[in-house]
Design an enzyme around this catalytic site. Structure first.
Site, mmCIF file in Angstrom:
data_model
loop_
_atom_site.group_PDB
_atom_site.id
_atom_site.type_symbol
_atom_site.label_atom_id
_atom_site.label_comp_id
_atom_site.label_asym_id
_atom_site.label_seq_id
_atom_site.Cartn_x
_atom_site.Cartn_y
_atom_site.Cartn_z
ATOM 1 N N TYR A 1 -45.251 4.317 11.853
ATOM 2 C CA TYR A 1 -44.957 5.612 11.820
ATOM 3 C C TYR A 1 -45.167 6.130 13.195
ATOM 4 C CZ TYR A 1 -43.595 10.423 10.660
ATOM 5 O OH TYR A 1 -43.150 11.592 10.561
ATOM 6 N N SER B 1 -42.968 13.898 16.233
ATOM 7 C CA SER B 1 -43.917 14.299 15.274
ATOM 8 C C SER B 1 -45.331 14.478 16.018
ATOM 9 C CB SER B 1 -44.294 13.031 14.135
ATOM 10 O OG SER B 1 -45.300 13.147 13.414
HETATM 11 P P1 NAD Z 1 -36.782 14.451 4.376
HETATM 12 O O1 NAD Z 1 -37.353 13.146 3.555
HETATM 13 O O2 NAD Z 1 -36.733 15.428 3.468
HETATM 14 O O3 NAD Z 1 -35.617 14.041 5.075
HETATM 15 C C1 NAD Z 1 -35.178 12.466 5.704
HETATM 16 C C2 NAD Z 1 -33.911 12.430 5.622
HETATM 17 O O4 NAD Z 1 -33.526 11.349 6.336
HETATM 18 C C3 NAD Z 1 -33.181 12.441 4.349
HETATM 19 O O5 NAD Z 1 -32.066 13.236 4.306
HETATM 20 C C4 NAD Z 1 -32.726 10.922 4.060
HETATM 21 O O6 NAD Z 1 -31.459 10.755 3.436
HETATM 22 C C5 NAD Z 1 -32.481 10.614 5.594
HETATM 23 N N1 NAD Z 1 -32.509 9.187 5.880
HETATM 24 C C6 NAD Z 1 -33.831 8.235 5.607
HETATM 25 N N2 NAD Z 1 -33.533 7.023 5.711
HETATM 26 C C7 NAD Z 1 -32.292 6.819 6.229
HETATM 27 C C8 NAD Z 1 -31.325 5.728 6.468
HETATM 28 N N3 NAD Z 1 -31.556 4.481 6.402
HETATM 29 N N4 NAD Z 1 -30.114 6.197 6.881
HETATM 30 C C9 NAD Z 1 -29.483 7.523 6.774
HETATM 31 N N5 NAD Z 1 -30.468 8.582 6.343
HETATM 32 C C10 NAD Z 1 -31.754 8.361 6.124
HETATM 33 O O7 NAD Z 1 -38.008 14.503 5.487
HETATM 34 P P2 NAD Z 1 -38.379 15.591 6.488
HETATM 35 O O8 NAD Z 1 -39.685 16.042 6.369
HETATM 36 O O9 NAD Z 1 -37.312 16.636 6.619
HETATM 37 O O10 NAD Z 1 -38.247 14.699 7.995
HETATM 38 C C11 NAD Z 1 -37.351 14.942 9.008
HETATM 39 C C12 NAD Z 1 -37.891 14.244 10.096
HETATM 40 O O11 NAD Z 1 -38.938 15.168 10.602
HETATM 41 C C13 NAD Z 1 -38.405 12.984 10.093
HETATM 42 O O12 NAD Z 1 -38.151 11.961 11.201
HETATM 43 C C14 NAD Z 1 -39.899 13.095 9.793
HETATM 44 O O13 NAD Z 1 -40.709 11.857 10.459
HETATM 45 C C15 NAD Z 1 -40.160 14.226 10.854
HETATM 46 N N6 NAD Z 1 -41.336 15.047 10.692
HETATM 47 C C16 NAD Z 1 -41.685 15.614 9.487
HETATM 48 C C17 NAD Z 1 -42.736 16.007 9.020
HETATM 49 C C18 NAD Z 1 -43.035 16.793 7.906
HETATM 50 O O14 NAD Z 1 -44.436 17.207 7.770
HETATM 51 N N7 NAD Z 1 -42.360 16.907 6.998
HETATM 52 C C19 NAD Z 1 -43.764 16.048 10.183
HETATM 53 C C20 NAD Z 1 -43.373 15.499 11.345
HETATM 54 C C21 NAD Z 1 -42.247 14.946 11.560
#
Ligand code: NAD
Length: 261
Positions: free
Chosen positions: A156, A143
């Protein structure tokens, strides 16, 4: 694209960025292991739909990767269902916001477990077979909070900075074996993860959801728009290609110039 059909394990791929990566890689003809915390029937249904849409093989596991055993279970489910992963995308992640001095210890543990320890365990499980094959691609979704801090995000930020460091170690240790390891560092991406923060701002300020979203994103990003998750899918397509074989140990921001400031 990679030379042949790879076996791509993407954690947390039933929604958001992970699903966009799965779709991109399936469209390119790769075998996909979907993973997320869904009921088995629902996850299997998603896997079958993806397999039918792109005419590829696709498996599903709902292993909870917040423990070392869960992470090992996911790799073993993958091997049983579609084969040995040659591409690992550590994408699953969770968030919790609170001041550092009020941060509940169990929330700290939970964020560290999913965002940092799970990638460690999954890399440890997958690297030996990649080394045997003399080829492998690992992409860790960190991130902007792996590069800079924001208030209220102690766990985080610590986990995502840790993931950048872990990426560099893995890249160094496996450079001799044709394995690249990189981190992607997104700013705001349009996924379910950011919705609670948008809703909270809309309620607090009594403004429309769209206005809250624009304000939240614009407060950090010089480009005040969220990244489409498909862009991350395309980046992973490139990082797994032959052309990217010397890109390793990098942390690549996709953040509308957030970290350029
Ligand atoms: P999201 O919430 O749509 O997806 C997260 C996924 O992680 C889900 O499929 C969930 O089932 C899975 N998950 C969570 N805890 C779990 C566990 N204990 N065991 C198995 N699976 C688990 O979120 P996203 O926005 O698609 O995020 C994906 C990645 O991108 C993350 O690592 C997040 O930190 C990172 N990220 C997102 C953003 C943003 O703005 N959306 C920005 C920077 C980084």
């Amino acid at each position: 694209m990679a030379n042949k059909s790879e076996i791509v394990l993407i954690t947390g791929s039933t929604s958001g960025i992970g699903l966009a990566v799965a779709r991109h890689m399936a469209e390119a003809g790769h075998t996909i292991m979907l993973h997320g915390l869904l009921e088995p029937a629902e996850g299997e249904k998603m896997a079958s739909a993806l397999a039918a849409e792109f005419d590829v093989r696709c498996g599903f596991s709902n292993a909870d990767i917040s423990t070392a055993e869960g992470a090992r279970q996911l790799v073993s489910d993958t091997r049983e269902s579609v084969g040995n992963p040659s591409v690992l995308v550590n994408n699953a992640g969770i968030q919790f916001t609170a001041s550092l001095h009020e941060f509940p210890a169990e929330r700290w543990d939970a964020v560290m477990a999913v965002n940092l320890s799970a990638p460690f365990h999954l890399m440890a499980e997958c690297i030996p077979a990649m080394r045997d094959a003399n080829w492998g691609r690992i992409i860790n979704i960190s991130s902007v909070h792996g590069l800079v801090a924001s208030a209220q995000k102690a766990a985080y930020c610590a986990a995502k900075h840790g993931l950048v460091g872990l990426t560099k170690v893995a890249a160094l240790e496996n450079a001799d074996a044709g394995i690249t390891v990189n981190a992607i560092c997104p700013g705001w991406v349009d996924t379910p993860l950011i919705e609670p923060q948008i809703k909270a701002l809309a309620e607090r300020e009594n403004i429309a959801i769209d206005d809250a979203k624009a304000r939240l994103i614009g407060a950090k990003q010089p480009m005040p728009v969220a990244t489409n998750p498909a862009a991350i899918g395309a980046m992973i397509g490139f990082l797994t290609s032959e052309a990217a074989k010397t890109i390793s140990g990098a942390s690549l921001p996709v953040d509308g110039a957030w970290t350029a400031q």
